[in-house]
Structures are given as structure tokens and as C-alpha cells.
Design a protein around this motif. Structure first.
Motif, short mmCIF file in Angstrom:
data_model
loop_
_atom_site.label_atom_id
_atom_site.label_comp_id
_atom_site.label_asym_id
_atom_site.label_seq_id
_atom_site.Cartn_x
_atom_site.Cartn_y
_atom_site.Cartn_z
N LEU A 93 4.52 -9.37 2.55
CA LEU A 93 3.42 -10.23 2.98
C LEU A 93 2.11 -9.46 3.05
O LEU A 93 1.04 -10.07 3.15
CB LEU A 93 3.72 -10.85 4.35
N LEU A 94 2.19 -8.13 3.03
CA LEU A 94 1.00 -7.28 3.16
C LEU A 94 0.41 -6.97 1.79
O LEU A 94 1.16 -6.79 0.84
CB LEU A 94 1.36 -5.98 3.88
N PRO A 95 -0.87 -6.83 1.62
CA PRO A 95 -1.89 -7.19 2.60
C PRO A 95 -1.98 -8.70 2.73
O PRO A 95 -1.67 -9.45 1.79
CB PRO A 95 -3.18 -6.61 2.03
N ILE A 96 -2.42 -9.15 3.88
CA ILE A 96 -2.42 -10.57 4.18
C ILE A 96 -3.61 -11.23 3.51
O ILE A 96 -4.75 -10.88 3.76
CB ILE A 96 -2.43 -10.78 5.71
N GLY A 97 -3.30 -12.19 2.63
CA GLY A 97 -4.35 -12.95 1.96
C GLY A 97 -4.42 -14.34 2.57
O GLY A 97 -5.42 -14.72 3.16
N ASP A 98 -3.33 -15.07 2.45
CA ASP A 98 -3.24 -16.43 3.00
C ASP A 98 -2.65 -16.32 4.40
O ASP A 98 -1.44 -16.20 4.56
CB ASP A 98 -2.36 -17.28 2.10
N LEU A 99 -3.51 -16.35 5.40
CA LEU A 99 -3.08 -16.13 6.79
C LEU A 99 -2.06 -17.17 7.23
O LEU A 99 -1.03 -16.83 7.80
CB LEU A 99 -4.28 -16.11 7.73
#
Length: 172
Positions: free
Chosen positions: A52-58
Motif C-alpha cells: 500500500l506504500l507509498p499511499i496515493g489513494d488514502l
């Protein structure tokens, strides 16, 4: 007990002890196998979370992490020596999510946006007023006063530029 019964009692005690410790060893061996399997499952989930990292779609990352975490909790215990390492991986992803949420909140916080807009408006008014005063001093031929006001104007303009950059972070 009498001496003649001592050896018999001791042997019965040792036999009971042997049965107890054999059963205990069996239970511990089963637990160790189960915990080793749990560790493999949790390591796979930690790897899934790290993707999931880096977080784009929170919003999507938060939902995915929640699902992963629910499966994580259902798995059970892992060997004690592996716990800090595997839990640390999940905690790192959780911290990244929290940081992204805090950053999003700071970026969209309506109160902070209103304060930034108010400050920007005040600074813009001060800069405009100083520009007028500088022009007026130049027209009057008071160059010393105009130079002093120019320096003050430069400082206010720098503050205004910073405030405008801050306001852009809010998307405005």
C-alpha cells in the motif's frame, strides 16, 4: 512413608512426572507448529500491507489496511522472538496511513484555510498600502522615507508570498 515404600512411591511419582512432561512437550510442540504457521500468514499479510506504500489513494489504502488488519487479528499468536519484527512491519504501514490522514486533514482543514485566507488578505492590504506610501513619498521627494518604506514593503511582500504558498497547499 516407610523406607520400604519410599522407592515404590518415588517410582510412581517419577512415572507421573514423565507422563506430565511428555504431554506438556507434545502441547508445546503443537503450539510451536501452529505459531510457525501463524508467522508465515502474518508475514504474508505484512507484505500485502507494505504494498500500500507509498499511499496515493488514502481512502482505498485505509479500506485495504482495515481488511488486512482484520485478517491479521484473526490469525493468532506468533513465536515470541518474531513478534516485534512482524508487528513492526504492520505498525510502519499504520503510521504511514496516520501520517497521510493527518496531512490530508491539515490540507483540507476549513478553520486553517479560513485563517490562511484571512492572513493573506491582511498581508495583501498591508502590501498595497505600503506601495501607495512609497509612491507618495517618492512624489513628495522624500527619498529617505521612500527607501525605509521600500525595505518594509520587501519584508511584507516576503510574508505575503509565504502566506500565498501556504494557501496553495489548501488547494486555493
Amino acid at each position: 512413608a516407610q523406607r520400604e515404600h519410599e522407592d515404590d512411591l518415588w517410582n510412581r511419582f517419577r512415572g507421573a512426572q514423565d507422563i506430565f512432561f511428555a504431554a506438556r512437550s507434545s502441547v508445546f510442540a503443537e503450539r510451536d507448529v501452529e505459531q510457525a504457521e501463524n508467522l508465515k500468514l502474518k508475514e504474508a499479510l505484512a507484505g500485502e500491507a507494505e504494498k500500500l506504500l507509498p499511499i496515493g489513494d488514502l481512502k482505498g489504502a485505509r479500506a485495504a489496511f482495515r481488511s488486512i488488519n482484520e485478517r491479521w487479528e484473526a490469525i493468532g499468536h506468533v513465536p515470541r522472538d518474531a513478534r516485534p519484527r512482524v508487528e513492526g512491519r504492520m505498525q510502519a504501514v499504520e503510521r504511514a496511513l496516520q501520517d497521510a490522514e493527518e496531512s490530508e486533514w491539515r490540507r483540507t482543514n476549513p478553520e486553517a484555510r479560513a485563517r490562511a485566507e484571512g492572513l493573506t488578505g491582511q498581508l495583501q492590504a498591508a502590501v498595497d498600502k505600503l506601495r501607495g506610501q512609497v509612491e507618495q513619498a517618492r512624489i513628495q521627494g522624500n527619498h529617505a522615507k521612500a527607501d525605509k518604506l521600500e525595505r518594509e514593503l520587501e519584508g511584507r511582500q516576503a510574508l505575503l508570498d509565504q502566506a500565498l504558498n501556504g494557501l496553495r497547499e489548501f488547494g486555493g
